[in-house]
Design an enzyme around this catalytic site. Structure first.
Site, PDB file in Angstrom:
ATOM      1  N   ASP A  44       0.839  -1.139  -0.012  1.00  0.00           N
ATOM      2  CA  ASP A  44       0.231   0.061   0.255  1.00  0.00           C
ATOM      3  C   ASP A  44       0.800   1.268  -0.030  1.00  0.00           C
ATOM      4  OD1 ASP A  44      -2.880   0.884  -0.129  1.00  0.00           O
ATOM      5  OD2 ASP A  44      -2.476   1.509   1.936  1.00  0.00           O
ATOM      6  N   CYS A 135     -10.774   3.985  -4.886  1.00  0.00           N
ATOM      7  CA  CYS A 135      -9.760   3.799  -3.688  1.00  0.00           C
ATOM      8  C   CYS A 135     -10.270   4.605  -2.556  1.00  0.00           C
ATOM      9  CB  CYS A 135      -8.286   4.118  -4.057  1.00  0.00           C
ATOM     10  SG  CYS A 135      -7.332   4.036  -2.687  1.00  0.00           S
ATOM     11  N   TYR A 139     -12.526   2.775   0.627  1.00  0.00           N
ATOM     12  CA  TYR A 139     -12.232   2.864   2.236  1.00  0.00           C
ATOM     13  C   TYR A 139     -12.877   3.463   3.133  1.00  0.00           C
ATOM     14  CZ  TYR A 139      -7.459   0.630   1.199  1.00  0.00           C
ATOM     15  OH  TYR A 139      -6.466  -0.324   0.982  1.00  0.00           O
ATOM     16  N   TYR A 163     -10.065   5.540   8.336  1.00  0.00           N
ATOM     17  CA  TYR A 163     -10.977   5.483   7.332  1.00  0.00           C
ATOM     18  C   TYR A 163     -12.348   5.674   7.780  1.00  0.00           C
ATOM     19  CZ  TYR A 163      -6.705   4.408   4.900  1.00  0.00           C
ATOM     20  OH  TYR A 163      -5.456   4.187   4.429  1.00  0.00           O
ATOM     21  N   GLU A 203      -9.251  -2.892  -6.675  1.00  0.00           N
ATOM     22  CA  GLU A 203      -9.191  -2.624  -5.072  1.00  0.00           C
ATOM     23  C   GLU A 203      -9.680  -4.093  -4.602  1.00  0.00           C
ATOM     24  OE1 GLU A 203      -8.791  -0.285  -3.118  1.00  0.00           O
ATOM     25  OE2 GLU A 203      -8.024   0.994  -4.732  1.00  0.00           O
TER      26      GLU A 203
END
Length: 229
Positions: A44, A135, A139, A163, A203
């Site tokens: 990541d 993305c 999240y 998040y 993802e």
């Protein structure tokens, strides 16, 4: 129906697969092996480093000042918030300088980055934004869905807190409005949806990659590839 509402419905299978993926569930339930989380954080960090570069490239191509400022602010925010989380997590997990120097992106991470670079280099700004929006959107949805969970592992609790924060939720509202504005003015709405769909797929693949500890030599061919390398 707005563009964001439409593409969210069209790609829902990928989102549900992400919500229920054992890697994600392992984080929110506190059961994920730390080995997998360490692998994920390294991948990541690589992804986010290039994500900020894609944002900078989009800023360079954007024509309106508000869009330029958005891309630059977001790149700075990722650097300050998410990459800082990675730095502190690396220290907790004992990631060494040697591990960082020897790091290689896994196939799924590499392919995802290539998709975003291809879009920002060869398409217009709305297409690039369609490729990078899944993305943060995913999240935030994961954070909101599992906000009430309290994983016993502090690293996972920290990840979930980031998040599920109100700041990320508020930022997403602005991002979706921006995407809808781009789509309203764009002559090829279907192409925007296709770029968005590809990133939703990647993802989901990112979780699978981190769950299986994907590399370049295992599970590629039906024979034992590693014996030939």
């Amino acid at each position: 129906m707005t563009f964001c509402t439409e593409v969210r419905q069209q790609t829902d299978a990928y989102w549900q697969a992400s919500f229920e993926h054992p890697f994600v569930k392992g984080i929110v339930e506190g059961t994920l092996p730390l080995e997998n989380f360490k692998y994920y954080m390294l991948q990541d960090a690589y992804y986010l480093k290039h994500y900020t570069k894609v944002l900078a490239l989009a800023a360079a191509k954007a024509e309106h000042d508000e869009d330029i400022q958005y891309f630059l602010r977001t790149a700075q925010m990722i650097h300050d918030a998410e990459l800082e989380l990675h730095r502190t997590t690396f220290a907790t997990l004992g990631v060494t300088e040697e591990e960082i120097a020897q790091f290689q992106p896994a196939p799924a991470a590499y392919n995802y980055i290539c998709h975003m670079y291809q879009t920002v280099h060869n398409e217009d700004v709305p297409a690039a934004f369609a490729a990078i929006l899944p993305c943060p959107w995913l999240y935030v949805e994961i954070g909101q869905l599992y906000k009430a969970y309290k994983p016993s592992e502090p690293l996972y609790a920290q990840w979930l807190a980031l998040y599920s924060s109100d700041d990320f939720l508020h930022m997403l509202d602005g991002q979706k409005n921006m995407m809808d504005r781009f789509a309203t003015q764009h002559p090829k709405r279907d192409e925007l949806a296709h770029h968005f769909m590809k990133s939703c797929y990647y993802e989901w693949q990112f979780w699978e990659m981190s769950w299986t500890l994907q590399n370049w030599t295992e599970g590629v061919y039906p024979y034992e590839l590693t014996s030939h390398l």
